[in-house]
Write a protein that holds these residues in place. Structure first.
Motif, PDB file in Angstrom:
ATOM      1  N   UNK A  97       0.935  -1.095  -0.073  1.00 50.01           N
ATOM      2  CA  UNK A  97       0.213  -0.047   0.442  1.00 50.01           C
ATOM      3  C   UNK A  97       0.613   1.586  -0.280  1.00 50.01           C
ATOM      4  N   UNK A  98       0.567   1.675  -1.040  1.00 49.27           N
ATOM      5  CA  UNK A  98       1.472   3.313  -0.814  1.00 49.27           C
ATOM      6  C   UNK A  98       0.092   4.612  -0.783  1.00 49.27           C
ATOM      7  N   UNK A 158      -3.162  11.851  -0.588  1.00 50.16           N
ATOM      8  CA  UNK A 158      -4.101  10.912  -1.222  1.00 50.16           C
ATOM      9  C   UNK A 158      -3.464   9.574  -0.973  1.00 50.16           C
ATOM     10  N   UNK A 159      -4.119   8.339  -1.736  1.00 49.03           N
ATOM     11  CA  UNK A 159      -3.828   7.326  -1.393  1.00 49.03           C
ATOM     12  C   UNK A 159      -5.393   6.430  -0.758  1.00 49.03           C
ATOM     13  N   UNK A 160      -4.823   5.121  -0.327  1.00 47.91           N
ATOM     14  CA  UNK A 160      -3.433   3.896  -0.656  1.00 47.91           C
ATOM     15  C   UNK A 160      -4.401   3.993  -2.103  1.00 47.91           C
ATOM     16  N   UNK A 161      -2.942   2.890  -3.236  1.00 43.65           N
ATOM     17  CA  UNK A 161      -2.570   2.493  -4.134  1.00 43.65           C
ATOM     18  C   UNK A 161      -2.547   0.935  -3.931  1.00 43.65           C
ATOM     19  N   UNK A 162      -2.533   0.858  -4.244  1.00 38.43           N
ATOM     20  CA  UNK A 162      -2.792  -0.976  -3.591  1.00 38.43           C
ATOM     21  C   UNK A 162      -2.265  -2.013  -5.169  1.00 38.43           C
ATOM     22  N   UNK A 163      -1.390  -2.661  -4.465  1.00 41.01           N
ATOM     23  CA  UNK A 163      -0.264  -3.790  -5.840  1.00 41.01           C
ATOM     24  C   UNK A 163      -0.066  -4.695  -4.735  1.00 41.01           C
ATOM     25  N   UNK A 164      -0.364  -5.258  -5.777  1.00 40.55           N
ATOM     26  CA  UNK A 164      -0.447  -7.489  -5.757  1.00 40.55           C
ATOM     27  C   UNK A 164       0.525  -7.348  -6.453  1.00 40.55           C
ATOM     28  N   UNK A 165       1.877  -7.788  -5.496  1.00 43.50           N
ATOM     29  CA  UNK A 165       3.161  -8.164  -5.790  1.00 43.50           C
ATOM     30  C   UNK A 165       3.084 -10.035  -5.733  1.00 43.50           C
ATOM     31  N   UNK A 166       3.316 -10.518  -7.098  1.00 44.05           N
ATOM     32  CA  UNK A 166       3.893 -11.999  -7.486  1.00 44.05           C
ATOM     33  C   UNK A 166       5.426 -12.082  -7.860  1.00 44.05           C
ATOM     34  N   UNK A 167       5.970 -12.310  -6.835  1.00 44.33           N
ATOM     35  CA  UNK A 167       7.647 -13.537  -6.972  1.00 44.33           C
ATOM     36  C   UNK A 167       7.425 -14.347  -7.445  1.00 44.33           C
ATOM     37  N   UNK A 168       8.046 -14.775  -9.110  1.00 41.40           N
ATOM     38  CA  UNK A 168       7.958 -15.714  -9.634  1.00 41.40           C
ATOM     39  C   UNK A 168       9.078 -16.326 -10.315  1.00 41.40           C
ATOM     40  N   UNK A 169       9.108 -17.547  -9.935  1.00 43.29           N
ATOM     41  CA  UNK A 169      10.926 -17.857 -10.258  1.00 43.29           C
ATOM     42  C   UNK A 169      11.159 -18.323 -11.994  1.00 43.29           C
ATOM     43  N   UNK A 170      11.974 -18.173 -12.668  1.00 41.35           N
ATOM     44  CA  UNK A 170      11.939 -18.070 -13.793  1.00 41.35           C
ATOM     45  C   UNK A 170      13.855 -18.789 -14.471  1.00 41.35           C
ATOM     46  N   UNK A 193      -4.439  -3.277  -7.630  1.00 37.96           N
ATOM     47  CA  UNK A 193      -5.844  -3.230  -7.153  1.00 37.96           C
ATOM     48  C   UNK A 193      -6.275  -2.476  -7.198  1.00 37.96           C
ATOM     49  N   UNK A 194      -6.963  -1.933  -8.254  1.00 38.24           N
ATOM     50  CA  UNK A 194      -8.355  -1.281  -8.268  1.00 38.24           C
ATOM     51  C   UNK A 194      -9.221  -0.794  -7.695  1.00 38.24           C
ATOM     52  N   UNK A 195      -9.707  -2.298  -7.059  1.00 40.04           N
ATOM     53  CA  UNK A 195     -11.119  -2.121  -6.817  1.00 40.04           C
ATOM     54  C   UNK A 195     -11.101  -1.452  -4.987  1.00 40.04           C
ATOM     55  N   UNK A 196      -9.423  -1.840  -4.194  1.00 34.76           N
ATOM     56  CA  UNK A 196      -9.000  -1.538  -3.320  1.00 34.76           C
ATOM     57  C   UNK A 196      -8.141   0.087  -3.192  1.00 34.76           C
ATOM     58  N   UNK A 197      -8.426   0.255  -3.792  1.00 36.08           N
ATOM     59  CA  UNK A 197      -6.890   1.714  -4.264  1.00 36.08           C
ATOM     60  C   UNK A 197      -7.734   2.936  -4.661  1.00 36.08           C
ATOM     61  N   UNK A 198      -7.543   4.188  -3.951  1.00 34.21           N
ATOM     62  CA  UNK A 198      -8.114   5.078  -4.871  1.00 34.21           C
ATOM     63  C   UNK A 198      -9.176   5.400  -6.258  1.00 34.21           C
ATOM     64  N   UNK A 199      -7.306   5.717  -6.992  1.00 27.91           N
ATOM     65  CA  UNK A 199      -7.733   5.191  -8.428  1.00 27.91           C
ATOM     66  C   UNK A 199      -6.679   4.618  -9.174  1.00 27.91           C
ATOM     67  N   UNK A 200      -6.433   4.705 -10.248  1.00 25.45           N
ATOM     68  CA  UNK A 200      -6.223   4.457 -11.276  1.00 25.45           C
ATOM     69  C   UNK A 200      -4.442   5.060 -11.305  1.00 25.45           C
ATOM     70  N   UNK A 201      -3.514   4.879 -11.079  1.00 21.20           N
ATOM     71  CA  UNK A 201      -1.958   5.378 -10.790  1.00 21.20           C
ATOM     72  C   UNK A 201      -1.146   6.065 -12.350  1.00 21.20           C
ATOM     73  N   UNK A 202      -2.640   5.637 -13.544  1.00 21.76           N
ATOM     74  CA  UNK A 202      -2.028   6.266 -14.487  1.00 21.76           C
ATOM     75  C   UNK A 202      -2.310   7.626 -14.907  1.00 21.76           C
ATOM     76  N   UNK A 203      -4.014   7.775 -14.564  1.00 22.02           N
ATOM     77  CA  UNK A 203      -4.662   9.147 -14.753  1.00 22.02           C
ATOM     78  C   UNK A 203      -4.393   9.891 -13.482  1.00 22.02           C
TER      79      UNK A 203
END
Length: 204
Positions: A69-70, A92-104, A126-136
């Motif tokens: 969360x930011x 303004x916030x939060x901006x919630x991101x899901x961090x996914x770690x994959x081994x390649x 996670x737009x449904x949990x965030x303040x809004x779009x991180x692009x706009x």
């Protein structure tokens, strides 16, 4: 005499039974230890990160996912602030991101003693949990690169260093002290025009 022989016969039978019992008990204990050692060996094989083990299969297929969360602060009165007014900020916030770690690119060396891989980390908003779009959604903040250059100029004690910094500032040209960027650019980076000009000036 017959009673004596009978007694010896009974004793012999008892001795034989006792020996057999002891042998059986020893066999049980030996067998139990052998089974216990075998089970322990199998557990160690599966608990060790070796190619084909259960632990390896679970490890190689796992995808760790956590949430980040930011919260950011944006300047509400940039023009007044630049002209000497009191700073006004808004969270303004939060901006919630899901961090996914994959081994390649998982691979073993020839004798299966060395494992190499790369971590591939992805951040999904996670737009449904965030303040809004991180692009706009935009954030107005200070130009940290410009501020850093100005601070260096204020604190240098060497004439040579001062000359170099002034030269760099002349190359950079006039840049804004206040900038507006999207939340995505602030969090994950963008091409800064000041650093871009510096790089092109010295790496031509």
């Amino acid at each position: 005499m017959g009673k004596v022989k009978g007694l010896f016969a009974c004793q012999s039978v008892l001795i034989v039974l006792l020996v057999l019992s002891l042998a059986g008990m020893i066999g049980v204990f030996v067998g139990r230890d052998a089974i216990r050692n075998k089970v322990k060996e199998l557990i160690m094989q599966e608990e060790t990160l070796t190619n084909g083990s259960m632990v390896y299969e679970a490890w190689s297929r796992s995808a760790n996912a956590t949430s980040l969360e930011f919260y950011l602060f944006t300047i509400k009165n940039p023009d007044d602030f630049v002209n000497g007014g009191e700073l006004e900020i808004e969270e303004i916030g939060p901006f919630v991101y899901r961090e996914i770690d994959l081994k390649i690119n998982v691979s073993w060396n020839e004798d299966q003693t060395l494992l190499t891989y790369y971590d591939n980390t992805t951040y999904i908003l996670q737009l449904d949990k965030s303040y809004g779009s991180d692009v706009t959604t935009n954030v107005t903040t200070v130009n940290l690169v410009m501020v850093g250059m100005e601070m260096m100029l204020d604190h240098v004690k060497s004439k040579l260093a001062e000359t170099v910094i002034n030269y760099l500032l002349n190359i950079i040209g006039k840049e804004k002290f206040i900038i507006t960027k999207s939340v995505k650019e602030i969090l994950w980076g963008y091409q800064d025009p000041l650093l871009y000009k510096l790089r092109n000036s010295f790496l031509k």
